[in-house]
Design a protein around this motif. Structure first.
Motif, mmCIF file in Angstrom:
data_model
loop_
_atom_site.group_PDB
_atom_site.id
_atom_site.type_symbol
_atom_site.label_atom_id
_atom_site.label_comp_id
_atom_site.label_asym_id
_atom_site.label_seq_id
_atom_site.Cartn_x
_atom_site.Cartn_y
_atom_site.Cartn_z
ATOM 1 N N LYS A 180 0.847 -1.190 0.000
ATOM 2 C CA LYS A 180 0.000 0.000 0.000
ATOM 3 C C LYS A 180 0.886 1.245 0.000
ATOM 4 N N PRO A 181 1.427 1.619 -1.156
ATOM 5 C CA PRO A 181 2.318 2.785 -1.225
ATOM 6 C C PRO A 181 1.591 4.067 -0.831
ATOM 7 N N THR A 182 2.326 4.985 -0.205
ATOM 8 C CA THR A 182 1.746 6.285 0.132
ATOM 9 C C THR A 182 1.952 7.284 -1.001
ATOM 10 N N SER A 183 3.124 7.263 -1.640
ATOM 11 C CA SER A 183 3.363 8.136 -2.789
ATOM 12 C C SER A 183 2.634 7.577 -3.999
ATOM 13 N N THR A 184 2.064 8.457 -4.808
ATOM 14 C CA THR A 184 1.299 8.022 -5.976
ATOM 15 C C THR A 184 2.198 7.586 -7.122
ATOM 16 N N GLN A 185 3.435 8.104 -7.190
ATOM 17 C CA GLN A 185 4.358 7.733 -8.258
ATOM 18 C C GLN A 185 5.151 6.492 -7.841
ATOM 19 N N PRO A 186 5.575 5.656 -8.809
ATOM 20 C CA PRO A 186 6.398 4.486 -8.468
ATOM 21 C C PRO A 186 7.651 4.907 -7.709
ATOM 22 N N HIS A 187 8.011 4.125 -6.702
ATOM 23 C CA HIS A 187 9.143 4.516 -5.856
ATOM 24 C C HIS A 187 9.656 3.320 -5.075
ATOM 25 N N LEU A 188 10.829 3.498 -4.486
ATOM 26 C CA LEU A 188 11.362 2.565 -3.499
ATOM 27 C C LEU A 188 11.138 3.166 -2.122
ATOM 28 N N HIS A 189 10.443 2.438 -1.250
ATOM 29 C CA HIS A 189 10.324 2.868 0.146
ATOM 30 C C HIS A 189 11.538 2.305 0.879
ATOM 31 N N PHE A 190 12.388 3.197 1.398
ATOM 32 C CA PHE A 190 13.649 2.784 2.021
ATOM 33 C C PHE A 190 13.688 3.242 3.478
ATOM 34 N N GLU A 191 14.100 2.339 4.374
ATOM 35 C CA GLU A 191 14.202 2.653 5.800
ATOM 36 C C GLU A 191 15.554 2.238 6.353
ATOM 37 N N VAL A 192 15.957 2.918 7.420
ATOM 38 C CA VAL A 192 17.085 2.490 8.253
ATOM 39 C C VAL A 192 16.562 2.392 9.678
ATOM 40 N N ARG A 193 16.867 1.282 10.349
ATOM 41 C CA ARG A 193 16.435 1.086 11.734
ATOM 42 C C ARG A 193 17.630 0.683 12.582
ATOM 43 N N SER A 194 17.565 1.051 13.865
ATOM 44 C CA SER A 194 18.638 0.697 14.801
ATOM 45 C C SER A 194 18.078 -0.165 15.920
ATOM 46 N N SER A 195 18.891 -1.097 16.386
ATOM 47 C CA SER A 195 18.481 -2.000 17.458
ATOM 48 C C SER A 195 18.512 -1.255 18.786
ATOM 49 N N SER A 196 17.445 -1.412 19.587
ATOM 50 C CA SER A 196 17.366 -0.762 20.888
ATOM 51 C C SER A 196 16.551 -1.630 21.825
ATOM 52 N N SER A 197 16.375 -1.165 23.049
ATOM 53 C CA SER A 197 15.563 -1.902 24.010
ATOM 54 C C SER A 197 14.103 -1.964 23.588
ATOM 55 N N LEU A 198 13.711 -1.172 22.587
ATOM 56 C CA LEU A 198 12.340 -1.151 22.092
ATOM 57 C C LEU A 198 12.194 -1.947 20.805
ATOM 58 N N GLY A 199 13.243 -2.651 20.406
ATOM 59 C CA GLY A 199 13.225 -3.364 19.133
ATOM 60 C C GLY A 199 13.921 -2.547 18.061
ATOM 61 N N TRP A 200 13.535 -2.748 16.804
ATOM 62 C CA TRP A 200 14.130 -2.017 15.681
ATOM 63 C C TRP A 200 13.414 -0.681 15.526
ATOM 64 N N VAL A 201 14.085 0.409 15.870
ATOM 65 C CA VAL A 201 13.489 1.748 15.865
ATOM 66 C C VAL A 201 13.895 2.490 14.597
ATOM 67 N N ALA A 202 12.909 3.063 13.897
ATOM 68 C CA ALA A 202 13.172 3.785 12.653
ATOM 69 C C ALA A 202 13.994 5.042 12.906
ATOM 70 N N GLU A 203 14.942 5.307 12.015
ATOM 71 C CA GLU A 203 15.748 6.522 12.055
ATOM 72 C C GLU A 203 15.622 7.246 10.724
ATOM 73 N N ASP A 204 15.973 8.519 10.733
ATOM 74 C CA ASP A 204 15.960 9.286 9.489
ATOM 75 C C ASP A 204 17.052 8.737 8.571
ATOM 76 N N PRO A 205 16.683 8.205 7.397
ATOM 77 C CA PRO A 205 17.700 7.609 6.513
ATOM 78 C C PRO A 205 18.647 8.622 5.884
ATOM 79 N N LYS A 206 18.313 9.905 5.978
ATOM 80 C CA LYS A 206 19.067 10.935 5.266
ATOM 81 C C LYS A 206 20.569 10.850 5.523
ATOM 82 N N GLY A 207 20.961 10.633 6.788
ATOM 83 C CA GLY A 207 22.377 10.612 7.123
ATOM 84 C C GLY A 207 23.123 9.404 6.605
ATOM 85 N N TYR A 208 22.395 8.382 6.159
ATOM 86 C CA TYR A 208 23.012 7.147 5.682
ATOM 87 C C TYR A 208 23.081 7.066 4.162
#
Length: 304
Positions: A273-301
């Motif tokens: 269920k894409p949110t953007s109307t144009q074809p795209h790659l949805h890309f995420e970076v997550r870090s391991s923490s006491s809360l599980g895999w927490v999403a981070e801003d991918p911009k720095g990576y």
């Protein structure tokens, strides 16, 4: 009802009635949004105390701190345990055990996720995901906050086995060419529904069929369909980091496969269920923490 007493009242309900009864009468009973974690309030466990166990040993078993267990079990708040931190727990007692350190609180009507997060000094996206990405729950689990008898909240320490991710180890780009960002990371307005939601990654615009590449070496942890993510590939990297590649048209790797930076993972698509109307790659970076895999801003990576 003042905040400390409201919090104590909620914890009393958790202990006396059990999570099933609580969830049946709150919006927190709703299933998690597709692609989001199961709400923390649906993940409580019951622990029956056996001879030889102490509050500290039980907390250690579940990777918690003792005050978290005290906060979830009002019977422990009487007498020396609350006042002096006694380790005594009656044999045969049944304790409510949360999935992480934190507290159960009531959300005042009209209060937003940002306001709740700011009040308890936690990340808004963590609070959102830990509660199953629900838009308007009335009772929530606030992660990383300590219960205390006088109502003061403090941040919980990370478990001793949790290391600090080596962010320098993750750097690359998931497409052959730098792409325009269709939807950025963070709080956004869904272009399809007009609703405000938390976007856990970035949408990189690219034609269907474009090659999707690993941004760094690692191990494929998931390669299949996953709810709103559609066709999804997850790679675990060193340093407690993870990259996710979603809405794919095809998947070219298998679980357990070792990949190197630049290896082909799949192709851009419109699955899920894409949110953007144009074809795209949805890309995420997550870090391991006491809360599980927490999403981070991918911009720095993202580095080409």
């Amino acid at each position: 009802m003042t905040s400390p007493f409201r919090q104590l009242f909620l914890c009393s309900l958790v202990s006396a009635l059990g999570l099933v009864s609580i969830l049946a009468n709150t919006n927190s009973a709703n299933a998690a949004v597709s692609g989001c974690p199961t709400p923390a309030l649906s993940r409580f466990q019951r622990h029956k105390v056996v001879r030889g166990e102490t509050l500290e040993s039980i907390a250690q078993r579940y990777n918690l701190i003792p005050t978290t267990i005290i906060g979830m079990n009002p019977a422990l708040q009487n007498g020396a345990i609350a006042a002096a931190g006694s380790s005594y727990v009656a044999v045969g007692s049944v304790l409510q055990i949360p999935p992480y350190n934190g507290v159960v609180v009531e959300v005042p009507r009209g209060e937003t996720w940002r306001q709740v997060a700011a009040k308890y000094k936690v990340r808004a996206d963590s609070l959102f995901e830990v509660n199953g990405c629900q838009q308007d729950p009335r009772i929530v689990f606030v992660p990383g906050v300590n219960w205390s008898p006088n109502g003061v909240v403090t941040k919980s320490p990370l478990p001793t086995n949790t290391g600090t991710p080596n962010r320098a180890s993750l750097s690359g780009y998931p497409l052959a060419q730098v792409a325009t960002i269709g939807l950025a990371y963070g709080w956004q307005i869904n272009p399809a529904t007009g609703e405000v939601f938390f976007h856990s990654g970035v949408d990189l615009l690219a034609p269907v069929g474009t090659d999707v590449l690993a941004i760094a070496s690692g191990t494929v942890a998931f390669a299949n369909d996953q709810g709103s993510y559609g066709k999804l590939v997850i790679i675990n990297h060193s340093g407690g980091l993870q990259s996710r590649y979603a809405q794919l048209d095809s998947i070219k790797v298998t679980v357990g496969q070792q990949v190197k930076k630049g290896d082909l993972l799949g192709t851009v698509g419109t699955s899920g269920k894409p949110t953007s109307t144009q074809p795209h790659l949805h890309f995420e970076v997550r870090s391991s923490s006491s809360l599980g895999w927490v999403a981070e801003d991918p911009k720095g990576y993202l580095k080409k």
